[in-house]
Design a protein around this motif. Structure first.
Motif, short mmCIF file in Angstrom:
data_model
loop_
_atom_site.label_atom_id
_atom_site.label_comp_id
_atom_site.label_asym_id
_atom_site.label_seq_id
_atom_site.Cartn_x
_atom_site.Cartn_y
_atom_site.Cartn_z
N ASP A 86 -44.76 139.22 119.58
CA ASP A 86 -45.14 138.21 118.57
C ASP A 86 -45.59 138.83 117.24
O ASP A 86 -45.43 138.22 116.19
CB ASP A 86 -46.29 137.34 119.10
CG ASP A 86 -45.84 136.48 120.27
OD1 ASP A 86 -44.77 135.86 120.17
OD2 ASP A 86 -46.56 136.42 121.28
N ASN B 285 -43.41 139.79 127.37
CA ASN B 285 -43.78 138.75 126.40
C ASN B 285 -42.92 138.99 125.16
O ASN B 285 -42.30 140.05 125.03
CB ASN B 285 -45.27 138.83 126.06
CG ASN B 285 -45.81 137.54 125.43
OD1 ASN B 285 -45.06 136.59 125.13
ND2 ASN B 285 -47.11 137.48 125.21
N GLY C 287 -50.36 126.27 124.11
CA GLY C 287 -49.05 126.82 124.42
C GLY C 287 -48.01 126.44 123.38
O GLY C 287 -48.29 125.78 122.40
N THR C 288 -46.81 126.89 123.64
CA THR C 288 -45.67 126.53 122.80
C THR C 288 -44.71 125.83 123.75
O THR C 288 -44.78 126.01 124.94
CB THR C 288 -44.98 127.80 122.27
OG1 THR C 288 -45.96 128.76 122.02
CG2 THR C 288 -44.18 127.51 121.02
N GLY D 173 -39.47 132.53 119.90
CA GLY D 173 -40.38 131.42 119.60
C GLY D 173 -41.13 130.82 120.77
O GLY D 173 -42.24 130.36 120.62
N ASP D 174 -40.50 130.79 121.93
CA ASP D 174 -41.23 130.26 123.09
C ASP D 174 -40.81 131.04 124.33
O ASP D 174 -39.68 131.52 124.41
CB ASP D 174 -40.96 128.76 123.27
CG ASP D 174 -39.55 128.49 123.73
OD1 ASP D 174 -39.31 128.52 124.94
OD2 ASP D 174 -38.66 128.32 122.88
N ASN D 175 -41.73 131.11 125.26
CA ASN D 175 -41.47 131.97 126.42
C ASN D 175 -40.61 131.33 127.50
O ASN D 175 -40.17 132.02 128.41
CB ASN D 175 -42.80 132.45 127.01
CG ASN D 175 -43.32 133.67 126.27
OD1 ASN D 175 -42.74 134.08 125.27
ND2 ASN D 175 -44.40 134.25 126.77
N ASP D 176 -40.38 129.99 127.39
CA ASP D 176 -39.43 129.38 128.32
C ASP D 176 -38.05 129.99 128.03
O ASP D 176 -37.36 130.46 128.93
CB ASP D 176 -39.39 127.86 128.14
CG ASP D 176 -40.71 127.22 128.54
OD1 ASP D 176 -41.35 127.71 129.50
OD2 ASP D 176 -41.12 126.24 127.90
N SER E 216 -45.05 136.46 130.84
CA SER E 216 -46.36 135.83 130.69
C SER E 216 -46.67 135.46 129.25
O SER E 216 -46.62 136.29 128.35
CB SER E 216 -47.46 136.75 131.22
OG SER E 216 -48.73 136.16 131.01
N SER E 217 -47.03 134.22 129.05
CA SER E 217 -47.58 133.76 127.78
C SER E 217 -49.08 134.00 127.82
O SER E 217 -49.61 134.56 128.78
CB SER E 217 -47.32 132.27 127.60
OG SER E 217 -45.96 131.99 127.66
N GLY E 218 -49.73 133.54 126.80
CA GLY E 218 -51.20 133.59 126.81
C GLY E 218 -51.80 134.55 125.80
O GLY E 218 -53.02 134.60 125.66
N ALA E 219 -50.94 135.31 125.08
CA ALA E 219 -51.50 136.29 124.15
C ALA E 219 -52.23 135.59 122.99
O ALA E 219 -53.38 135.91 122.69
CB ALA E 219 -50.41 137.20 123.62
N VAL E 220 -51.55 134.62 122.39
CA VAL E 220 -52.19 133.93 121.26
C VAL E 220 -53.43 133.18 121.75
O VAL E 220 -54.51 133.24 121.14
CB VAL E 220 -51.19 132.96 120.57
CG1 VAL E 220 -51.88 132.16 119.47
CG2 VAL E 220 -50.00 133.73 119.99
N GLY E 221 -53.30 132.50 122.92
CA GLY E 221 -54.43 131.78 123.50
C GLY E 221 -55.62 132.69 123.75
O GLY E 221 -56.76 132.38 123.39
N1 GLU Z 1 -45.72 134.62 123.14
C1 GLU Z 1 -46.71 133.59 123.08
C2 GLU Z 1 -48.05 134.08 123.61
O1 GLU Z 1 -48.10 135.01 124.38
C3 GLU Z 1 -46.38 132.42 123.94
C4 GLU Z 1 -45.19 131.64 123.59
C5 GLU Z 1 -45.09 130.49 124.60
O2 GLU Z 1 -46.10 130.13 125.21
O3 GLU Z 1 -44.02 129.96 124.79
O4 GLU Z 1 -49.05 133.49 123.28
#
Ligand code: GLU
Length: 269
Positions: free
Chosen positions: A141, A138, A217-218, A154-157, A53-58
């Protein structure tokens, strides 16, 4: 080729920032609830699910009230630290409603560069899965920096593909705000057609993936295709689909023609 998908038992599901946050960075509770419900249901059906899951920075941006994704590394790391706690709190709450057990796994690139660390991560994941726990992964980061060459995923894909390889998944399912790869950029061309099946990740296919980075997102289509490439090197197929309609997840796992399917052999010449 999609008919084998129905047999996929261990599935890594990658959830992009845009799938669980609003454009202001706040968590989209309705979306998260729906996703958690489907994942819980898939687990009920006997599948083993690992969530990336992404979304931490967001979420951190939403909590602090920052509209634009900061460029400074220290700010992004601070926001990730704030947001990761918010993410996990909400996952606990929603998965708790379905009596699910979850665990947080934060990974860094070096884990995948050391046999010992990789093995430790594999053992932890396997133990969690054997206990019916849903690992939520995740990138770590707050300690991954791009200042040291190659230190950051760098990216979660990309992370999701590495995790799929790590846990020896049968399928990688990447959810985002787009249907899949189109023959032209759908943001610019309303007549863009979805490519439903990719047998080979050729230069021509890779060139279709115009970068579609958004504010929160990234990544974009390029990182998704690269992720599929990494997965196919481990003989794992990938499906890209849109999380807007939650039914897409069921359809994808039922082997229906949804999103873009990238063969497990797509990297072979
Ligand atoms: N690790 C980042 C986050 O949780 C996301 C990286 C990504 O979206 O690819 O915000």
């Amino acid at each position: 080729m999609r008919k084998n998908i129905m047999q996929a038992n261990r599935v890594v599901i990658k959830i992009g920032t845009s799938s669980i946050t609003y454009v202001n960075g706040n968590i989209n509770l309705k979306k998260m609830d729906q996703l958690v419900r489907v994942i819980s249901d898939l687990q009920n059906s006997g599948k083993e699910i690992v969530v990336v899951s992404s979304g931490a920075v967001g979420a951190g941006m939403g909590r602090i009230g920052i509209i634009e994704r900061p460029k400074e590394l220290n700010m992004k790391q601070a926001l990730a630290a704030i947001g990761q706690a918010i993410l996990m709190e909400l996952y606990q709450k929603f998965f708790g409603e379905y009596n699910r057990k979850i665990a947080q796994i934060l990974l860094t690139r070096d884990v995948f560069c050391s046999k010992i660390k990789e093995n430790n991560a594999f053992n932890t994941m396997s133990t969690l899965l054997s206990m019916g726990v849903i690992p939520i992964v995740n990138e770590n980061d707050t300690v991954s920096t791009s200042e040291i060459e190659g230190d950051r995923i760098g990216d979660n894909d990309t992370l999701s593909a590495m995790v799929a390889g790590l846990v020896e998944a049968d399928l990688l399912l990447i959810l985002s705000d787009v249907e899949g790869l189109c023959d032209t950029n759908p943001c610019k061309n309303p007549n863009a057609k979805l490519i439903s099946h990719i047998d080979k990740l050729s230069e021509e296919i890779l060139s279709l993936a115009e970068d579609s980075k958004n504010e929160f997102g990234t990544g974009g289509m390029i990182t998704k295709l690269n992720a599929a490439k990494i997965a196919s090197k481990k003989n794992i197929p990938t499906i890209l689909t849109c999380s807007d309609d939650i039914q897409n997840i069921y359809d994808a796992l039922d082997g229906k023609e949804i999103g873009t399917f990238i063969s497990a052999k797509a990297n072979e010449v």
